[in-house]
Design a protein around this motif. Sequence first.
Motif, PDB file in Angstrom:
ATOM      1  N   TYR A  72       0.841  -1.182   0.000  1.00  0.00           N
ATOM      2  CA  TYR A  72       0.000   0.000   0.000  1.00  0.00           C
ATOM      3  C   TYR A  72       0.881   1.238   0.000  1.00  0.00           C
ATOM      4  O   TYR A  72       2.069   1.173   0.298  1.00  0.00           O
ATOM      5  CB  TYR A  72      -0.959   0.014   1.191  1.00  0.00           C
ATOM      6  CG  TYR A  72      -0.307   0.205   2.538  1.00  0.00           C
ATOM      7  CD1 TYR A  72      -0.349   1.434   3.181  1.00  0.00           C
ATOM      8  CD2 TYR A  72       0.332  -0.852   3.173  1.00  0.00           C
ATOM      9  CE1 TYR A  72       0.239   1.614   4.422  1.00  0.00           C
ATOM     10  CE2 TYR A  72       0.924  -0.682   4.420  1.00  0.00           C
ATOM     11  CZ  TYR A  72       0.876   0.558   5.046  1.00  0.00           C
ATOM     12  OH  TYR A  72       1.462   0.728   6.270  1.00  0.00           O
ATOM     13  N   ASP A 117      -5.576   5.897  -2.134  1.00  0.00           N
ATOM     14  CA  ASP A 117      -5.997   4.895  -3.112  1.00  0.00           C
ATOM     15  C   ASP A 117      -4.759   4.295  -3.773  1.00  0.00           C
ATOM     16  O   ASP A 117      -4.261   4.803  -4.779  1.00  0.00           O
ATOM     17  CB  ASP A 117      -6.907   5.538  -4.164  1.00  0.00           C
ATOM     18  CG  ASP A 117      -7.654   4.499  -4.993  1.00  0.00           C
ATOM     19  OD1 ASP A 117      -7.127   3.375  -5.150  1.00  0.00           O
ATOM     20  OD2 ASP A 117      -8.753   4.812  -5.468  1.00  0.00           O
ATOM     21  N   THR A 118      -4.257   3.206  -3.215  1.00  0.00           N
ATOM     22  CA  THR A 118      -3.052   2.552  -3.729  1.00  0.00           C
ATOM     23  C   THR A 118      -3.263   2.042  -5.151  1.00  0.00           C
ATOM     24  O   THR A 118      -2.385   2.162  -6.010  1.00  0.00           O
ATOM     25  CB  THR A 118      -2.645   1.388  -2.813  1.00  0.00           C
ATOM     26  OG1 THR A 118      -2.320   1.917  -1.523  1.00  0.00           O
ATOM     27  CG2 THR A 118      -1.436   0.637  -3.361  1.00  0.00           C
ATOM     28  N   THR A 119      -4.436   1.458  -5.402  1.00  0.00           N
ATOM     29  CA  THR A 119      -4.720   0.901  -6.731  1.00  0.00           C
ATOM     30  C   THR A 119      -4.695   1.987  -7.807  1.00  0.00           C
ATOM     31  O   THR A 119      -4.117   1.808  -8.883  1.00  0.00           O
ATOM     32  CB  THR A 119      -6.081   0.188  -6.740  1.00  0.00           C
ATOM     33  OG1 THR A 119      -6.072  -0.869  -5.776  1.00  0.00           O
ATOM     34  CG2 THR A 119      -6.382  -0.402  -8.117  1.00  0.00           C
ATOM     35  N   SER A 131      -5.678  -2.416 -16.786  1.00  0.00           N
ATOM     36  CA  SER A 131      -6.606  -2.147 -15.691  1.00  0.00           C
ATOM     37  C   SER A 131      -7.948  -2.828 -15.933  1.00  0.00           C
ATOM     38  O   SER A 131      -8.550  -3.391 -15.003  1.00  0.00           O
ATOM     39  CB  SER A 131      -6.804  -0.640 -15.521  1.00  0.00           C
ATOM     40  OG  SER A 131      -5.610  -0.016 -15.088  1.00  0.00           O
ATOM     41  N   LEU A 155      -8.683  -3.322 -12.157  1.00  0.00           N
ATOM     42  CA  LEU A 155      -8.040  -2.337 -11.276  1.00  0.00           C
ATOM     43  C   LEU A 155      -8.912  -1.084 -11.183  1.00  0.00           C
ATOM     44  O   LEU A 155      -8.700  -0.094 -11.875  1.00  0.00           O
ATOM     45  CB  LEU A 155      -6.644  -1.982 -11.806  1.00  0.00           C
ATOM     46  CG  LEU A 155      -5.632  -3.122 -11.871  1.00  0.00           C
ATOM     47  CD1 LEU A 155      -4.300  -2.623 -12.422  1.00  0.00           C
ATOM     48  CD2 LEU A 155      -5.435  -3.721 -10.482  1.00  0.00           C
ATOM     49  N   ASN A 206      -9.961   2.058  -5.325  1.00  0.00           N
ATOM     50  CA  ASN A 206     -10.270   1.285  -4.122  1.00  0.00           C
ATOM     51  C   ASN A 206      -9.614   1.921  -2.896  1.00  0.00           C
ATOM     52  O   ASN A 206      -8.699   1.342  -2.309  1.00  0.00           O
ATOM     53  CB  ASN A 206      -9.781  -0.157  -4.313  1.00  0.00           C
ATOM     54  CG  ASN A 206     -10.477  -1.129  -3.399  1.00  0.00           C
ATOM     55  OD1 ASN A 206     -11.461  -0.803  -2.755  1.00  0.00           O
ATOM     56  ND2 ASN A 206      -9.961  -2.351  -3.338  1.00  0.00           N
ATOM     57  N   LEU A 215      -3.073  -3.389  -2.190  1.00  0.00           N
ATOM     58  CA  LEU A 215      -3.017  -4.008  -3.510  1.00  0.00           C
ATOM     59  C   LEU A 215      -2.151  -5.249  -3.410  1.00  0.00           C
ATOM     60  O   LEU A 215      -1.045  -5.193  -2.861  1.00  0.00           O
ATOM     61  CB  LEU A 215      -2.409  -3.011  -4.507  1.00  0.00           C
ATOM     62  CG  LEU A 215      -2.285  -3.428  -5.973  1.00  0.00           C
ATOM     63  CD1 LEU A 215      -3.666  -3.661  -6.591  1.00  0.00           C
ATOM     64  CD2 LEU A 215      -1.552  -2.342  -6.764  1.00  0.00           C
ATOM     65  N   THR A 273      -1.222  -9.173  -8.032  1.00  0.00           N
ATOM     66  CA  THR A 273      -1.832  -8.296  -9.033  1.00  0.00           C
ATOM     67  C   THR A 273      -0.788  -7.372  -9.651  1.00  0.00           C
ATOM     68  O   THR A 273      -0.791  -7.140 -10.862  1.00  0.00           O
ATOM     69  CB  THR A 273      -2.950  -7.457  -8.393  1.00  0.00           C
ATOM     70  OG1 THR A 273      -3.978  -8.334  -7.912  1.00  0.00           O
ATOM     71  CG2 THR A 273      -3.555  -6.483  -9.399  1.00  0.00           C
TER      72      THR A 273
END
Length: 211
Positions: free
Chosen positions: A50, A80-82, A102, A107, A110, A115, A119
């Motif tokens: 993250y 939002d890490t993603t 993505s 992706l 989130n 994450l 992934t």
Amino acid sequence: MPTSYQTSLGPDTGHAGFFGCMTISSVTPSSPFVSLDAFAKAAEGAQDIYVEISGEKLQVLGMGVTPSGRSVAWVAPDVDTTAMFAQALAQSYGQGIASAVSRELGLEPNPGKPLSSRTVAAALDMAETSSHALSGVDFMTRLAASAAANTPAFQQACSDAGIAPASVDAARRTALDEAMQARFDQAARSGQSPVSLATAAGWLRDLLKAG
């Protein structure tokens, strides 16, 4: 890029665990993003990762797990890490490839969630494979527009630019081919492949006129 290891107590657990902490960069107008390399390195040593914002620093942290299976760190709800990872993909591979990856991996934004390293690895592999594939699409066009090979397309571009082909020396031809390669790469990253020979000839003519 310094790497350290810290001990943390997760919420609702009395177990201590370890997570890798990697300081990436200061958040400045000239460098506001986390690099893709930072995500890749953090993912090597943890199941989940993250991004943490600490003052003016961005950090990618690898999350550890306690013996009971609980995470020893948690993600701030407003980070939002993603989304940051998708942004890093676009910075390295272009928006076209990043959007395709993505979509394939789901992706979606989130906030407050880590994450998975799996992934991250899958996304990096897909992006690299896509980049090579798109580069291959334009292989024949790159050859047809080669200055070093003195192709008909190069000779015509010289004529259009008012330059005698014989006056363009070997060093200049090599530089032209390198500049053309950069344009083909940019087209691939932007989702504009395949490139037509007419478009490539126009690039070559513009480069010749620019000197």
